[in-house]
Structures are given as C-alpha cells and as structure tokens.
Design a protein around this motif. Structure first.
Motif, mmCIF file in Angstrom:
data_model
loop_
_atom_site.group_PDB
_atom_site.id
_atom_site.type_symbol
_atom_site.label_atom_id
_atom_site.label_comp_id
_atom_site.label_asym_id
_atom_site.label_seq_id
_atom_site.Cartn_x
_atom_site.Cartn_y
_atom_site.Cartn_z
ATOM 1 N N ASP A 52 0.832 -1.348 0.047
ATOM 2 C CA ASP A 52 0.064 0.150 -0.072
ATOM 3 C C ASP A 52 0.859 1.344 -0.103
ATOM 4 O OD1 ASP A 52 -2.476 -1.584 -0.043
ATOM 5 O OD2 ASP A 52 -2.482 -1.641 2.173
ATOM 6 N N ASP A 53 2.133 1.157 0.560
ATOM 7 C CA ASP A 53 3.002 2.308 0.386
ATOM 8 C C ASP A 53 4.502 1.983 0.290
ATOM 9 O OD1 ASP A 53 4.458 4.419 1.167
ATOM 10 O OD2 ASP A 53 3.152 5.225 2.731
ATOM 11 N N ALA A 54 4.782 2.019 -1.158
ATOM 12 C CA ALA A 54 6.127 1.644 -1.507
ATOM 13 C C ALA A 54 7.419 2.409 -0.587
ATOM 14 C CB ALA A 54 6.360 1.949 -2.955
ATOM 15 N N HIS A 55 7.354 3.528 -0.416
ATOM 16 C CA HIS A 55 8.214 4.306 0.269
ATOM 17 C C HIS A 55 8.533 3.967 1.724
ATOM 18 C CE1 HIS A 55 9.249 6.853 -2.753
ATOM 19 N NE2 HIS A 55 7.797 7.314 -3.306
ATOM 20 N N GLU A 56 7.114 3.586 2.413
ATOM 21 C CA GLU A 56 7.341 2.999 3.519
ATOM 22 C C GLU A 56 7.997 1.791 3.759
ATOM 23 O OE1 GLU A 56 4.212 1.487 6.953
ATOM 24 O OE2 GLU A 56 3.715 3.504 6.184
ATOM 25 N N THR A 57 7.566 0.826 2.837
ATOM 26 C CA THR A 57 8.139 -0.456 2.767
ATOM 27 C C THR A 57 9.411 -0.364 2.695
ATOM 28 O OG1 THR A 57 5.864 -1.280 2.049
ATOM 29 C CG2 THR A 57 7.794 -2.945 1.649
#
Length: 100
Positions: A52-57
C-alpha cells in the motif's frame, strides 16, 4: 538442499518457493555458476509483490539491511523498487495506481 517456502495468506493452495541453487539438483560447480548468473541479473525470473505504501516499505526494508537493487521509482503503473534475497533472487515491490 536449502529453500524457503512462503505461504500466501488466505490461499493455502498457493505458496512461493525460494531456493539456493545447489546439490542435489546441481553439482557444486554448476550451482556456483548459476549463483554467479543470478548475482549479475543474467538469469530469468523474479517475484513481484504489492504494497500500500512503496516508500514506507522501502524504508522498513533498508532499515533491516535488505540489499536494494533499485530505489523507489515512479512508473506508468505505480511506484516500485527492487531488492535481492540472500540467495540472489530478484524481487520487485510495487505500489500500484488505483484502477489499473
């Protein structure tokens, strides 16, 4: 022989197998050649997971010491980045645009 099997949550009939090339499937010399090709991205195949969130992952995986091959990049289908597992398998993780 070493491998890792990952089950897909909610789908017991589906699993992902990651294995280190080696005996008994391959002799030691051939296994080393295959691992060298994987390390150079010269062998086919890769896994693609969504988030759901590439930058967070991405930040979470970097903090855990995961080898990153490509930083998050905007693409026509969403944002994705690349990592490599300890056995040389290429993995892409992407945040897909809605409706695609």
């Amino acid at each position: 022989m070493r491998w890792l099997t990952v089950d897909v949550p909610g789908d017991p009939g589906r699993e992902i197998l990651l294995e280190k090339p080696g005996p008994p499937a391959l002799d030691p010399k051939t296994a080393e050649q295959v691992r060298e090709l994987l390390a150079k991205d010269a062998a086919g195949g890769l896994l693609f997971f969504t988030t759901d969130d590439a930058h967070e992952t991405y930040a979470d995986l970097v903090a855990k010491g995961v080898e990153v091959t490509d930083e998050p990049t905007d693409r026509p289908y969403g944002i994705d980045f690349g990592i490599r597992d300890p056995f040389g398998n290429r993995i892409r993780i992407g945040e897909m645009h809605q409706g695609r």
